[in-house]
Enzyme design. Structure first.
Site, PDB file in Angstrom:
ATOM      1  N   ASP A  59      13.950 -64.600   3.189  1.00  0.00           N
ATOM      2  CA  ASP A  59      13.083 -65.603   3.046  1.00  0.00           C
ATOM      3  C   ASP A  59      12.624 -66.325   4.395  1.00  0.00           C
ATOM      4  O   ASP A  59      13.267 -65.972   5.448  1.00  0.00           O
ATOM      5  CB  ASP A  59      13.666 -66.863   2.217  1.00  0.00           C
ATOM      6  CG  ASP A  59      12.737 -67.829   1.689  1.00  0.00           C
ATOM      7  OD1 ASP A  59      11.812 -67.272   1.548  1.00  0.00           O
ATOM      8  OD2 ASP A  59      13.244 -68.786   1.134  1.00  0.00           O
ATOM      9  N   ASN A  60      11.625 -66.927   4.315  1.00  0.00           N
ATOM     10  CA  ASN A  60      11.291 -67.601   5.741  1.00  0.00           C
ATOM     11  C   ASN A  60      10.702 -66.467   6.788  1.00  0.00           C
ATOM     12  O   ASN A  60      11.349 -66.813   7.812  1.00  0.00           O
ATOM     13  CB  ASN A  60      12.065 -68.649   5.822  1.00  0.00           C
ATOM     14  CG  ASN A  60      12.038 -69.573   4.796  1.00  0.00           C
ATOM     15  OD1 ASN A  60      13.428 -69.827   4.521  1.00  0.00           O
ATOM     16  ND2 ASN A  60      11.013 -70.263   4.231  1.00  0.00           N
TER      17      ASN A  60
ATOM     18  N   LYS B 105      17.532 -68.573  10.592  1.00  0.00           N
ATOM     19  CA  LYS B 105      16.370 -67.308  10.867  1.00  0.00           C
ATOM     20  C   LYS B 105      17.085 -66.556  12.020  1.00  0.00           C
ATOM     21  O   LYS B 105      16.898 -65.147  11.840  1.00  0.00           O
ATOM     22  CB  LYS B 105      15.421 -67.857  10.910  1.00  0.00           C
ATOM     23  CG  LYS B 105      14.685 -68.832   9.914  1.00  0.00           C
ATOM     24  CD  LYS B 105      15.049 -68.330   8.569  1.00  0.00           C
ATOM     25  CE  LYS B 105      15.177 -69.633   7.533  1.00  0.00           C
ATOM     26  NZ  LYS B 105      15.754 -69.270   6.111  1.00  0.00           N
TER      27      LYS B 105
ATOM     28  N   ASP C  43      18.912 -66.383   3.632  1.00  0.00           N
ATOM     29  CA  ASP C  43      18.344 -67.566   3.680  1.00  0.00           C
ATOM     30  C   ASP C  43      18.809 -68.845   4.259  1.00  0.00           C
ATOM     31  O   ASP C  43      18.960 -69.807   3.993  1.00  0.00           O
ATOM     32  CB  ASP C  43      18.251 -68.114   2.289  1.00  0.00           C
ATOM     33  CG  ASP C  43      16.711 -68.973   2.105  1.00  0.00           C
ATOM     34  OD1 ASP C  43      16.379 -69.403   2.969  1.00  0.00           O
ATOM     35  OD2 ASP C  43      17.001 -69.725   1.080  1.00  0.00           O
TER      36      ASP C  43
ATOM     37  N   GLU D 204       8.324 -73.780   0.920  1.00  0.00           N
ATOM     38  CA  GLU D 204       8.800 -74.445  -0.346  1.00  0.00           C
ATOM     39  C   GLU D 204       8.145 -75.858  -0.134  1.00  0.00           C
ATOM     40  O   GLU D 204       8.212 -76.580   0.863  1.00  0.00           O
ATOM     41  CB  GLU D 204      10.387 -74.365  -0.389  1.00  0.00           C
ATOM     42  CG  GLU D 204      11.193 -74.734   0.852  1.00  0.00           C
ATOM     43  CD  GLU D 204      11.602 -73.524   1.507  1.00  0.00           C
ATOM     44  OE1 GLU D 204      10.864 -72.503   1.384  1.00  0.00           O
ATOM     45  OE2 GLU D 204      12.337 -73.575   2.454  1.00  0.00           O
TER      46      GLU D 204
END
Ligand SMILES: C[S@@+](CC[C@H](N)C(=O)[O-])C[C@H]1O[C@@H](n2cnc3c(N)ncnc32)[C@H](O)[C@@H]1O
Length: 244
Positions: free
Chosen positions: A193-194, A168, A165, A224
Site C-alpha cells: 500500500d501507499n 514505507k 502497510d 485514504e
C-alpha cells in the site's frame, strides 16, 4: 518516509489539518488516535458485525481525526489480489494500526482465512485487538506485538498473501527478509500500500519490477479518506529469492 513531499501544494491542506489536530491533541492530552477510534467503535458498533466496525472506523476517520487505515477505497485492489489466489489464503500483514485492514481482509477473503498482523506500537496493538474482538474475528486474526524485523524471522510456513502497510522505508528490507526465511513461495501475492509519488517508494518499486522474481502491476488509488493521488503495487512472487 520523506515527509517533505507532504509539503507539496496539493498536499498542504491535508498536512496542515493533520498537524493542527496533532497539536490540539497534544495540548489537551488526548489519548492516541487509534485508542480513541477503538472507544468510538466500542460505543457505537454492533458487536460481532465486521461491516459495522469498519463503518464506525470510517466515521471516526472522516468526522473526528484522519486515520492511516486503508479505508473503503482499496476494495478493488484487495479483490484483485484475491482473484490471483486459490483456496483460503493465509495472510501476513505488516502494520495493524487500529485493525481496519485485517478486519476488512478477514471479512472479504472468506471464513477460513487466517491473518497474522504484526504491529510495533503497544497502543495500536491494543486498539487493533479491541476492534477485532468487537468484530467477532479474534479467532482468525492474531495481532503480534513487535517490530517486523524481529518478528519475521520467527514466523513459519508460507503466506499466500502479504500486505505491506507499515513504514514505507522498511518495505524492501522486510520483503527480502520474507524471501530469506522462505515465508513466501511461488504464487504468493505481495500487496504494497501507499507506493504513490508522495511516499517516495522508488527503491521498493524498482526491486519488485526489475529483480526478475515478481510479476508486478501498479494500481492507481487515493490516500485514504482524501483525494490525494496514491498507488498500490501487486506483485506475484515467482520464486528464486534469497531463500532459494
Ligand atoms: C499505515 S498504518 C497500518 C494501517 C493498517 N494496515 C490498516 O489499513 O488498518 C502503519 C502501522 O505500521 C506500524 N509499524 C511501523 N513500523 C513497523 C514495524 N517495523 N513493525 C511493525 N509495525 C510497524 C505503525 O505503528 C502503524 O500502526
Amino acid at each position: 518516509m520523506q515527509m517533505w513531499r507532504f509539503l507539496a501544494p496539493s498536499a498542504l491542506g491535508f498536512t496542515s489539518r493533520n498537524m493542527w489536530h496533532a497539536l490540539v491533541d497534544r495540548a489537551t492530552g488526548a489519548p492516541p488516535r487509534a485508542l480513541r477510534a477503538m472507544e468510538h467503535v466500542a460505543a457505537h458498533a454492533e458487536q460481532g458485525n465486521p461491516q459495522d466496525v469498519l463503518k464506525r472506523l470510517d466515521e471516526f476517520a472522516t468526522s473526528v481525526r484522519w486515520m492511516m487505515s486503508i479505508g473503503p477505497e482499496k476494495d478493488k485492489v484487495i479483490a484483485e489480489a484475491r482473484a490471483r489466489l486459490d483456496g483460503d489464503p493465509r495472510v501476513l500483514e505488516l502494520g495493524a494500526y487500529a485493525g481496519y485492514s485485517s478486519i476488512y481482509m478477514a471479512d472479504v477473503l472468506g471464513p477460513r482465512t487466517s491473518i497474522t498482523s504484526v504491529e510495533v506500537s503497544a497502543d495500536n496493538v491494543r486498539a487493533a485487538r479491541g476492534n477485532i474482538e468487537h468484530a467477532g474475528l479474534a479467532e482468525r486474526i492474531e495481532v503480534v506485538h513487535g517490530s517486523s524485523s524481529d518478528v519475521i524471522p520467527n514466523l513459519e510456513g508460507i503466506f499466500d498473501l502479504v500486505f505491506l502497510d507499515h513504514w514505507k522505508d522498511l518495505y524492501l528490507k522486510d520483503l527480502q527478509l520474507l524471501e530469506e526465511h522462505e515465508l513466501i513461495g511461488p504464487g504468493s501475492v505481495v500487496v504494497a500500500d501507499n507506493v504513490g509519488e508522495l511516499f517516495g517508494a522508488d527503491v521498493y518499486l524498482n526491486y519488485v519490477r526489475n529483480c526478475g522474481r515478481y510479476d508486478s502491476t501498479n494500481r492507481p488509488a487515493t490516500i485514504e479518506y482524501t483525494s490525494l493521488p496514491d498507488a498500490v503495487e501487486i506483485s506475484v512472487y515467482r520464486g528464486g529469492g534469497a531463500g532459494g
